[in-house]
Design a protein around this motif. Structure first.
Motif, PDB file in Angstrom:
ATOM      1  N   GLN A  27       0.819  -1.216   0.000  1.00  0.00           N
ATOM      2  CA  GLN A  27       0.000   0.000   0.000  1.00  0.00           C
ATOM      3  C   GLN A  27       0.851   1.262   0.000  1.00  0.00           C
ATOM      4  N   GLY A  87      -7.469  -3.590   2.336  1.00  0.00           N
ATOM      5  CA  GLY A  87      -8.413  -2.727   3.042  1.00  0.00           C
ATOM      6  C   GLY A  87      -7.801  -2.217   4.330  1.00  0.00           C
ATOM      7  N   PRO A  88      -8.583  -2.279   5.420  1.00  0.00           N
ATOM      8  CA  PRO A  88      -8.082  -1.757   6.693  1.00  0.00           C
ATOM      9  C   PRO A  88      -7.104  -2.690   7.409  1.00  0.00           C
TER      10      PRO A  88
END
Length: 143
Positions: free
Chosen positions: A33, A56-57
């Motif tokens: 990321q 995602g998170p």
């Protein structure tokens, strides 16, 4: 062991420029990321790259260390992916006419990932690395 190859329509120097730019890794390494920090002497042996991986998170901060560097020809990294352990990631650049044949060899070295290596994890790694090579090719190729 996951071995893949990709013919990239640009010279090895352009592919090497991508590999030698630690800050570009989040643009082509699947699952990365952000690049959080990179040693100024990347990709010299011993240089470290710290990055955030995840979906995602759900994220983790990991590192990789350059173990072998032959500028323009070969780059081998040891990536730590806690809690899974470490993996060897080796890029070899082969001049192919005016293009580059990029060979990627990745496999777990230590820890849980090495102990759990099986045909399913191999398949997932192959699929990930096919996409990684495509991303790298797009990043290195002109236009």
């Amino acid at each position: 062991m996951a071995q893949r190859q990709r013919l990239i329509d640009c010279p090895p120097e352009r592919v090497w420029d991508v590999l030698a730019n630690a800050r570009s890794y989040a643009q082509w390494v699947v699952g990365t990321q952000d690049v959080l920090a990179a040693d100024e002497h990347w990709p010299e042996v011993g240089a470290r790259l710290r990055f955030r991986v995840g979906l995602g998170p759900a994220t983790l901060e990991d590192t990789c260390v350059v173990r072998i560097c032959e500028p323009g020809r070969r780059l081998e990294l040891e990536a730590a992916a806690d809690p899974l352990g470490t993996a060897r990631i080796a890029f070899s650049l082969v001049p192919w006419g005016e293009d580059t044949l990029l060979l990627l060899d990745e496999h777990p070295l230590r820890g849980l990932g090495a102990r759990l290596e099986n045909p399913l994890t191999e398949l997932l790694l192959h699929l990930r690395n096919r996409r990684l090579l495509g991303n790298l090719a797009r990043h290195a190729s002109p236009g």
